[in-house]
Design an enzyme around this catalytic site. Structure first.
Site, short mmCIF file in Angstrom:
data_model
loop_
_atom_site.label_atom_id
_atom_site.label_comp_id
_atom_site.label_asym_id
_atom_site.label_seq_id
_atom_site.Cartn_x
_atom_site.Cartn_y
_atom_site.Cartn_z
N GLY A 317 50.02 51.80 -21.32
CA GLY A 317 48.96 50.88 -21.11
C GLY A 317 47.69 51.06 -21.13
O GLY A 317 47.39 51.68 -21.99
N SER A 318 46.81 50.49 -20.27
CA SER A 318 45.13 50.35 -20.56
C SER A 318 44.86 52.19 -20.76
O SER A 318 43.60 52.21 -20.56
CB SER A 318 44.36 49.49 -19.61
N THR A 319 45.48 53.19 -19.38
CA THR A 319 45.24 53.75 -19.72
C THR A 319 44.81 55.03 -20.68
O THR A 319 43.81 55.61 -21.31
CB THR A 319 45.93 55.26 -18.77
N PHE A 320 45.60 54.31 -22.33
CA PHE A 320 44.80 54.94 -23.72
C PHE A 320 43.24 54.41 -23.95
O PHE A 320 43.46 54.85 -24.54
CB PHE A 320 46.63 54.07 -24.14
N LYS A 321 43.40 53.63 -22.99
CA LYS A 321 42.14 53.35 -23.62
C LYS A 321 40.84 54.11 -23.54
O LYS A 321 39.65 54.30 -23.55
CB LYS A 321 40.98 51.75 -22.84
#
Length: 591
Positions: A317-321
């Site tokens: 999810g957005s931790t990959f941002k």
């Protein structure tokens, strides 16, 4: 004229410093001629000796080449020295297998074949084999060699074998060594693997089981019997090679014993696990399906792990941002002051990628990261491109074997396989085919905290004492900017649940969709078209993530965490409080 010389001497050319020609008597000339003839004869004699020395029988050349290739472990080159008849009798594959199987049976690490010495129609080759279980074995292999090559047989694969014999072994294991925590508390010992801390031990020690197929060859080469129990998870797997100790037994030539050695127990392994941090991680996970890991970035030591922190692969999810934003900053595609329109979604390839819950989101890059705007980062990922996105991810540890044996490898597809802009946008926000563990995202956070240096991890306390090893993942300037973005997440964004009074925490939330989270919108003219149970959001549709480190702002964070809760809703709601609990315990343990 005055001073001019006349007569024959005046016509001689000047000598220009040359010595006058020496005159010899007839006897002297004869003596010199005799000496020259003697020197020529001597040179001819020496030349004959050298030529004779350089010429060697074909059989000797075959034997020396065979022995030298054996020392190198070049079985293919050894095969070329066999007679033509033997190369028809024995296949190349069968020949190679005969040696590799024998070396594995002997637990051999290296072979040194010395210079062959001829004895009748054979060449005696001194062979030294260093083995893991049976020590150093020395013997002689007699090569039958003729002008056509080595007349080979299976008795030549190991010193001491006789015609018709095959190398074999019987092995047995010593008692398994124990596992200890950082403070030397017992985590597992004895055959029953007992511990005075059963709650902690049950979470980190792991299980023993049958030898997995992917380790069968490796363990056979170490002398481990096929029926032995080995570590298959947790610390038992990480330190299995050391906990097993050294097997003992007998090395056999047919029924004859060539060598024997007793088993030797390995020493207890003292791990980096902190009892207090581990208890906090277990309590925070509270029996839910997921994974929690805490590490010390300054030493690369893992302080605690719980659940499926090492093995659970899910879309991050957005931790990959963290990865996407790093790449965009490196490429000059954005900056902290860059502003973006406030939108509810981004449209790529004609498909909408919505913000969480359809919320409006945008503004500066700092605000967009803090609020985790898909409408900003999906287009940024498409603009960055697959090649650069994958490159950044790999520098942070994706597509690389984990430092921890047995831990799953976090992956991102090759750039050429990601697909169009829609696929790139989905990948950039941690969806698509990206897979990560809680361990990997904890490492990503730690890398930013260390000013762009990815730490090498260890669970071995002795290894950590040798100093931190790191790999440069991004520049200090980019990491500093990323820290600013991650601090905003905790200060006023989606991750305020991880805030600790008096401590600068930098983090990133993630809410990864397992299935569509788009809820049914009722039609006012047809209420039955959208039942009430399909209108409410379902937290089990998403994984909750959080990655963080503290204290931020120093370049020397004392702890970093990765949290992943399967089917547990939004990262800020459920994963961030877990991270806060573990961060507090880890900061206390490393203070």
């Amino acid at each position: 004229m005055r001073g001019q010389r006349t007569g024959p001497e005046s016509r001689r050319p000047p000598t220009r410093g040359r010595a006058p020609a020496r005159s010899y008597t007839r006897g002297q000339r004869r003596a010199h001629q005799a000496l020259a003839v003697g020197v020529l004869c001597l040179l001819a004699f020496v030349g004959g000796l050298v030529a004779g020395a350089l010429h060697k029988p074909a059989s000797q050349a075959f034997a020396e080449t065979f022995a030298a290739a054996w020392t190198r472990g070049d079985y293919a080159a050894m095969y070329t020295q066999l007679t033509a008849a033997d190369r028809k009798t024995y296949s190349r594959r069968g020949f190679l297998n005969a040696y590799t199987d024998t070396m594995r049976t002997a637990t051999a690490g290296s072979v040194v074949a010395g210079r062959p010495r001829q004895k009748d129609d054979r060449y005696r080759v001194p062979v030294t084999v260093r083995t893991r279980v049976f020590g150093t074995i020395r013997g002689t292999v007699e090569l039958p060699v003729g002008d056509g090559g080595v007349d080979w047989s299976t008795a030549l694969v190991f010193p001491g074998l006789r015609k018709g014999e095959k190398l074999g072994r019987t092995t047995r294991m010593p008692p398994r060594a124990g596992l200890r925590a950082r403070d030397n508390s017992v985590l597992a010992e004895g055959d029953a693997r007992t511990s005075p801390l059963p709650g902690v031990a049950a979470e980190v020690v792991g299980q023993l089981g049958d030898i997995p197929p992917d380790r069968a060859d490796e363990l056979e080469g170490l002398g481990v019997p096929s029926g032995a129990k080995v570590g298959i998870s947790g610390l038992e797997r990480v330190f299995d090679d050391r906990l097993l100790g050294r097997p003992g037994g007998e090395l056999l030539a047919g029924r004859r014993v060539l060598e024997a050695a007793p088993p030797k127990q390995g020493g207890d392994v003292r791990t980096t696990i902190s009892i207090g941090v581990e208890q906090a991680a277990i309590a925070a996970l509270a029996g839910r399906l997921g994974g929690v890991v805490a590490l010390n970035p300054r030493t690369g030591t893992i302080l605690a792990f719980a659940g499926i922190a090492f093995s659970g692969l899910q879309p991050p999810g957005s931790t990959f941002k963290i990865i996407t934003a790093t790449g965009a900053l490196e490429a000059g595609l954005t900056s902290p002051a860059r502003t973006y329109p406030v939108l509810t979604k981004a449209t790529l390839e004609g498909v909408d990628l919505e913000n969480a819950n359809g919320e409006s989101c945008g503004g500066t890059l700092v605000n967009s990261f803090a609020e985790s705007c898909n409408s900003v980062f999906a287009p940024l990922g498409a603009q960055l491109g697959g090649k650069r996105l994958v490159d950044v991810a790999q520098r942070f540890g994706f597509n690389r074997p984990s430092d921890i044996p047995g831990a799953a490898e976090s992956t991102i597809p090759p750039a050429a396989e990601i697909g169009d802009d829609l696929a790139l946008g989905s990948t950039a926000i941690g969806q698509g085919r990206v897979q990560a563990t809680a361990l990997q995202m904890g490492v990503a956070a730690a890398t930013i905290g260390l000013r762009g240096r990815r730490p090498r991890l260890t669970l071995d306390l002795a290894t950590s004492a040798r100093g931190l090893r790191t790999t440069r993942a991004t520049t200090p300037a980019v990491a500093h900017t990323m820290e600013r973005l991650m601090r905003a997440v905790v200060q006023f964004g989606t991750g305020t649940g991880a805030a600790i009074p008096g401590v600068a925490v930098a983090g990133k939330t993630g809410t990864a969709e397992l299935k569509t989270t788009k809820r049914c919108q009722p039609d006012p003219t047809n209420i039955e078209s959208c039942p009430a149970d399909q209108q409410a959001s379902d937290p089990t549709d998403t994984d909750a993530w959080f990655a963080a480190y503290a204290p931020a702002g120093t370049g020397r964070p004392r702890t970093a965490v990765g949290v992943m809760l399967v089917g547990a809703g939004a990262g800020g709601d459920t994963a961030a409080p877990v991270a806060q609990t573990v961060l507090r315990a880890a900061l206390k343990a490393t203070g």
